[in-house]
Motif scaffolding. Structure first.
Motif, PDB file in Angstrom:
ATOM      1  N   TYR A  42       0.832  -1.210   0.000  1.00  0.00           N
ATOM      2  CA  TYR A  42       0.000   0.000   0.000  1.00  0.00           C
ATOM      3  C   TYR A  42       0.863   1.255   0.000  1.00  0.00           C
ATOM      4  CZ  TYR A  42       1.156   0.697   4.935  1.00  0.00           C
ATOM      5  OH  TYR A  42       1.831   0.917   6.110  1.00  0.00           O
ATOM      6  N   ALA A  43       0.183   2.395  -0.162  1.00  0.00           N
ATOM      7  CA  ALA A  43       0.823   3.712  -0.049  1.00  0.00           C
ATOM      8  C   ALA A  43      -0.060   4.573   0.849  1.00  0.00           C
ATOM      9  CB  ALA A  43       0.976   4.349  -1.427  1.00  0.00           C
ATOM     10  N   PRO A  44       0.490   5.243   1.845  1.00  0.00           N
ATOM     11  CA  PRO A  44      -0.315   6.028   2.792  1.00  0.00           C
ATOM     12  C   PRO A  44      -1.144   7.127   2.122  1.00  0.00           C
ATOM     13  CG  PRO A  44       1.923   5.733   3.607  1.00  0.00           C
ATOM     14  CD  PRO A  44       1.914   5.248   2.198  1.00  0.00           C
ATOM     15  N   TRP A  45      -0.681   7.662   1.020  1.00  0.00           N
ATOM     16  CA  TRP A  45      -1.406   8.737   0.343  1.00  0.00           C
ATOM     17  C   TRP A  45      -2.558   8.224  -0.528  1.00  0.00           C
ATOM     18  CZ3 TRP A  45      -1.332   7.625  -4.725  1.00  0.00           C
ATOM     19  CH2 TRP A  45      -0.245   6.922  -5.240  1.00  0.00           C
ATOM     20  N   CYS A  46      -2.621   6.917  -0.730  1.00  0.00           N
ATOM     21  CA  CYS A  46      -3.601   6.326  -1.656  1.00  0.00           C
ATOM     22  C   CYS A  46      -4.984   6.238  -1.021  1.00  0.00           C
ATOM     23  CB  CYS A  46      -3.121   4.941  -2.095  1.00  0.00           C
ATOM     24  SG  CYS A  46      -4.346   3.988  -3.005  1.00  0.00           S
ATOM     25  N   TYR A  47      -5.995   6.733  -1.722  1.00  0.00           N
ATOM     26  CA  TYR A  47      -7.374   6.697  -1.228  1.00  0.00           C
ATOM     27  C   TYR A  47      -7.859   5.276  -1.026  1.00  0.00           C
ATOM     28  CZ  TYR A  47     -12.478   6.936  -1.437  1.00  0.00           C
ATOM     29  OH  TYR A  47     -13.817   6.774  -1.176  1.00  0.00           O
ATOM     30  N   TRP A  48      -7.596   4.400  -2.003  1.00  0.00           N
ATOM     31  CA  TRP A  48      -8.077   3.016  -1.909  1.00  0.00           C
ATOM     32  C   TRP A  48      -7.327   2.244  -0.821  1.00  0.00           C
ATOM     33  CZ3 TRP A  48     -12.413   3.136  -4.188  1.00  0.00           C
ATOM     34  CH2 TRP A  48     -12.594   3.846  -5.362  1.00  0.00           C
ATOM     35  N   SER A  49      -6.062   2.577  -0.597  1.00  0.00           N
ATOM     36  CA  SER A  49      -5.314   1.931   0.488  1.00  0.00           C
ATOM     37  C   SER A  49      -5.902   2.305   1.841  1.00  0.00           C
ATOM     38  CB  SER A  49      -3.836   2.349   0.425  1.00  0.00           C
ATOM     39  OG  SER A  49      -3.219   1.871  -0.750  1.00  0.00           O
ATOM     40  N   ASN A  50      -6.267   3.551   2.000  1.00  0.00           N
ATOM     41  CA  ASN A  50      -6.865   3.990   3.266  1.00  0.00           C
ATOM     42  C   ASN A  50      -8.252   3.391   3.472  1.00  0.00           C
ATOM     43  OD1 ASN A  50      -4.665   5.581   4.053  1.00  0.00           O
ATOM     44  ND2 ASN A  50      -5.362   7.294   2.786  1.00  0.00           N
ATOM     45  N   ARG A  51      -8.982   3.161   2.379  1.00  0.00           N
ATOM     46  CA  ARG A  51     -10.288   2.491   2.487  1.00  0.00           C
ATOM     47  C   ARG A  51     -10.106   1.045   2.933  1.00  0.00           C
ATOM     48  NH1 ARG A  51     -14.679   4.195  -0.746  1.00  0.00           N
ATOM     49  NH2 ARG A  51     -15.651   2.248  -0.042  1.00  0.00           N
ATOM     50  N   LEU A  52      -9.026   0.402   2.472  1.00  0.00           N
ATOM     51  CA  LEU A  52      -8.784  -1.004   2.778  1.00  0.00           C
ATOM     52  C   LEU A  52      -8.218  -1.199   4.180  1.00  0.00           C
ATOM     53  CD1 LEU A  52      -8.442  -4.020   1.994  1.00  0.00           C
ATOM     54  CD2 LEU A  52      -6.246  -3.373   0.954  1.00  0.00           C
ATOM     55  N   LYS A  53      -7.468  -0.242   4.702  1.00  0.00           N
ATOM     56  CA  LYS A  53      -6.694  -0.428   5.939  1.00  0.00           C
ATOM     57  C   LYS A  53      -7.521  -0.978   7.118  1.00  0.00           C
ATOM     58  CE  LYS A  53      -3.500   1.981   9.037  1.00  0.00           C
ATOM     59  NZ  LYS A  53      -4.157   1.532  10.263  1.00  0.00           N
ATOM     60  N   PRO A  54      -8.662  -0.411   7.486  1.00  0.00           N
ATOM     61  CA  PRO A  54      -9.404  -0.942   8.641  1.00  0.00           C
ATOM     62  C   PRO A  54      -9.831  -2.392   8.467  1.00  0.00           C
ATOM     63  CG  PRO A  54     -10.209   1.233   8.042  1.00  0.00           C
ATOM     64  CD  PRO A  54      -9.331   0.781   6.927  1.00  0.00           C
ATOM     65  N   SER A  55     -10.401  -2.720   7.312  1.00  0.00           N
ATOM     66  CA  SER A  55     -10.875  -4.088   7.104  1.00  0.00           C
ATOM     67  C   SER A  55      -9.707  -5.062   6.993  1.00  0.00           C
ATOM     68  CB  SER A  55     -11.753  -4.161   5.846  1.00  0.00           C
ATOM     69  OG  SER A  55     -11.060  -3.679   4.711  1.00  0.00           O
ATOM     70  N   TRP A  56      -8.583  -4.615   6.446  1.00  0.00           N
ATOM     71  CA  TRP A  56      -7.413  -5.490   6.345  1.00  0.00           C
ATOM     72  C   TRP A  56      -6.870  -5.822   7.739  1.00  0.00           C
ATOM     73  CZ3 TRP A  56      -5.340  -8.464   2.784  1.00  0.00           C
ATOM     74  CH2 TRP A  56      -4.047  -8.963   2.973  1.00  0.00           C
ATOM     75  N   ASP A  57      -6.782  -4.813   8.604  1.00  0.00           N
ATOM     76  CA  ASP A  57      -6.279  -5.062   9.963  1.00  0.00           C
ATOM     77  C   ASP A  57      -7.255  -5.918  10.770  1.00  0.00           C
ATOM     78  OD1 ASP A  57      -3.811  -3.810   9.803  1.00  0.00           O
ATOM     79  OD2 ASP A  57      -4.648  -1.835  10.203  1.00  0.00           O
ATOM     80  N   ARG A  58      -8.551  -5.702  10.590  1.00  0.00           N
ATOM     81  CA  ARG A  58      -9.540  -6.536  11.289  1.00  0.00           C
ATOM     82  C   ARG A  58      -9.401  -7.988  10.852  1.00  0.00           C
ATOM     83  NH1 ARG A  58     -13.384  -2.191   9.987  1.00  0.00           N
ATOM     84  NH2 ARG A  58     -13.770  -0.967  11.863  1.00  0.00           N
ATOM     85  N   ALA A  59      -9.340  -8.199   9.509  1.00  0.00           N
ATOM     86  CA  ALA A  59      -9.235  -9.561   8.991  1.00  0.00           C
ATOM     87  C   ALA A  59      -7.940 -10.220   9.460  1.00  0.00           C
ATOM     88  CB  ALA A  59      -9.306  -9.543   7.463  1.00  0.00           C
ATOM     89  N   ALA A  60      -6.843  -9.460   9.456  1.00  0.00           N
ATOM     90  CA  ALA A  60      -5.561 -10.012   9.897  1.00  0.00           C
ATOM     91  C   ALA A  60      -5.620 -10.421  11.369  1.00  0.00           C
ATOM     92  CB  ALA A  60      -4.458  -8.981   9.668  1.00  0.00           C
ATOM     93  N   LYS A  61      -6.284  -9.602  12.188  1.00  0.00           N
ATOM     94  CA  LYS A  61      -6.375  -9.908  13.619  1.00  0.00           C
ATOM     95  C   LYS A  61      -7.178 -11.181  13.859  1.00  0.00           C
ATOM     96  CE  LYS A  61      -7.575  -7.688  18.012  1.00  0.00           C
ATOM     97  NZ  LYS A  61      -8.131  -6.455  18.634  1.00  0.00           N
TER      98      LYS A  61
END
Length: 488
Positions: free
Chosen positions: A169-188
């Protein structure tokens, strides 16, 4: 019945007995010169008869191929991945077709433009409806569920776990920021179900490409976010540590991610250190996954049909669910073939060169040309534009076989430039078909005219030679008489 003596009386070419004629050196010399002259003039006349003669006119384009025009191309882009390489077409009438795949093929290539394998069967990029969790769900706060991976620990994690799923991912990317919460939840949740210290079947991680540029470049990451699936055992080759892996293009909400991870881990035995098996559940292919590109280059070949109006053929990085860093996109390319109209056979090309040798180089004017930019700060965000003016040439042949009586080709001029832009760089081919066409008609030579000229050459040379011989002979006789008179 006419007697032979009466028939001989109409002879125009009465013969002088050989005993009454006298040969001379001057006559022999003139005879040789006359024979050589006849041979030379005969060769000139024959060459003129065999030479192609055409007439050229300019008329309104009323071609039989209708309002559509075919464009054939073969273009190699050593720095644009087949994963996101897209062929788009637009025109001034409002036509806009994105990511044409039906008539276009892609092949992964290395920096030397050599193919690295079979055709890259990407197909259209699956449409992602859910780019993340819209509302809070029962999983609570996401926290830092996924492992942060860098260039130092990547190999460690990929060798310790049967399946490693990484979010580049890239911190400035809109789609990366949309994915971040669900990705961390799924990883946990996956970590709770499959303890990475004990189970070691699956692990979810993430890589910040703004910090780990070399790691992302090694895995040919050009769009963000890119989710890659690495399988232990068959994923490492002797190619600078490159990993064969897959890309995930499924939904990005927590539920879909967990379901996808469960599908991946299901066929892998507990505490497995063996090769991760392919998912063959239900005998179907998971359309959310497909092989990731093995190199950062792509050769694109095929054809598109466009309307006969000014328009653009554009090659670019395209995706409806990824972001791109314009400074990291390089559309340098080498053109092997780029032509308009029907693809010409070798026999047709040979006939065209015979009739119009001055047009032969314009049929595929861009072939063999390279347009390269170095990937530096001074050459970032460079769009390469080609302005093509297209003219149709119609040739009517008189000597070709029946199927080649009418030959058609499209000639074009090309002007190219490199333009810096704040937008994502593209390779743009702007084409503008001319409303007029060139009509070339072969003019046949008359055989009777050739024979007439040949007879004129033979008769004229012998007549002139006879006159010269007579003048020369009489002059010599006169000189001898004058000399004889002086001695008397």
């Amino acid at each position: 019945m006419i007697s032979s003596s009466k028939l001989k009386s109409v002879d125009f070419y009465r013969k002088i007995p050989r005993d009454l004629t006298e040969a001379s050196l001057s006559g022999a010399g003139l005879s040789i010169i006359a024979a050589l002259s006849i041979m030379f003039l005969f060769g000139m006349e024959l060459n003129d008869y065999l030479a192609v003669s055409t007439t050229t006119s300019v008329v309104v384009d009323k071609s039989a191929d209708g309002e559509f025009l075919r464009i054939d191309f073969n273009i190699s882009l050593p720095a644009l991945s087949c994963e996101f390489a897209s062929v788009d077409v637009s025109d001034i009438l409002g036509t806009n077709r994105l990511n044409i795949t039906k008539t276009v093929r892609k092949f992964s290539i290395d920096p030397n433009l050599k193919s690295t394998g079979s055709e890259f069967h990407s197909g259209p990029i699956p449409h992602v409806n859910n780019h993340g969790d819209e509302i809070e769900d029962d999983y609570g706060e996401s926290g830092e569920g996924s492992i942060k991976i860098n260039g130092q620990n990547f190999d460690h994690y990929s060798h310790q776990h049967a399946i490693l799923v990484v979010n580049f991912y890239a911190p400035w990317c809109y789609w990366s920021n949309r994915l971040k919460p669900s990705w961390d939840r799924a990883a946990k949740i996956i970590r709770e179900r499959y303890d990475p210290e004990v189970d070691r079947r699956i692990l979810l991680g993430k890589v910040d490409c703004t910090e780990e540029g070399e790691l992302c470049k090694r895995h040919h990451i050009q769009g963000y976010p890119s989710i890659r699936i690495f399988r232990k055992g068959s994923d490492v080759r002797d190619n600078h540590g490159h990993h064969d892996h897959e890309s995930y293009y499924g939904e990005r909400d927590t539920e879909s991610l967990i379901a996808a991870m469960e599908t991946l881990v299901a066929p892998v035995p507990m505490e497995s250190h063996k090769l991760a098996l392919e998912d063959k559940s239900n005998g179907t292919i998971d359309t959310a996954k497909r092989p990731a590109p093995t190199t950062s280059g792509c050769r694109i070949e095929g054809f598109v049909r466009v309307k006969k109006v000014p328009g653009n053929l554009i090659i670019s990085a395209h995706s409806g669910a990824h972001s791109f860093d314009p400074s990291q996109i390089n559309v340098s390319h080498v053109i092997s073939h780029f032509s308009f109209g029907k693809k010409l056979s070798p026999r047709t090309l040979s006939e065209l060169k015979r009739l119009t040798p001055y047009l032969g180089g314009s049929y595929d004017r861009l072939a063999g040309h390279s347009y390269m930019t170095s990937h530096s700060d001074l050459n970032a965000n460079v769009t390469i534009e080609h302005y093509l003016q297209v003219v149709k040439t119609e040739i009517i042949s008189r000597r070709a076989s029946q199927e080649h009586k009418l030959l058609e080709e499209y000639e074009y001029t090309a002007h190219s430039s490199l333009v810096q832009s704040i937008y994502i760089p593209v390779a743009k081919f702007h084409f503008e078909p001319a409303p007029m066409q060139v009509l070339v008609t072969e003019v046949p030579k008359s055989f009777s005219h050739f024979i007439t000229n040949l007879c004129a050459i033979i008769g004229g040379v012998f007549t002139v030679a006879g006159i010269l011989d007579s003048i020369l002979h009489n002059t010599i006789r006169l000189m001898k008489k004058v000399e004889l008179g002086k001695h008397m």
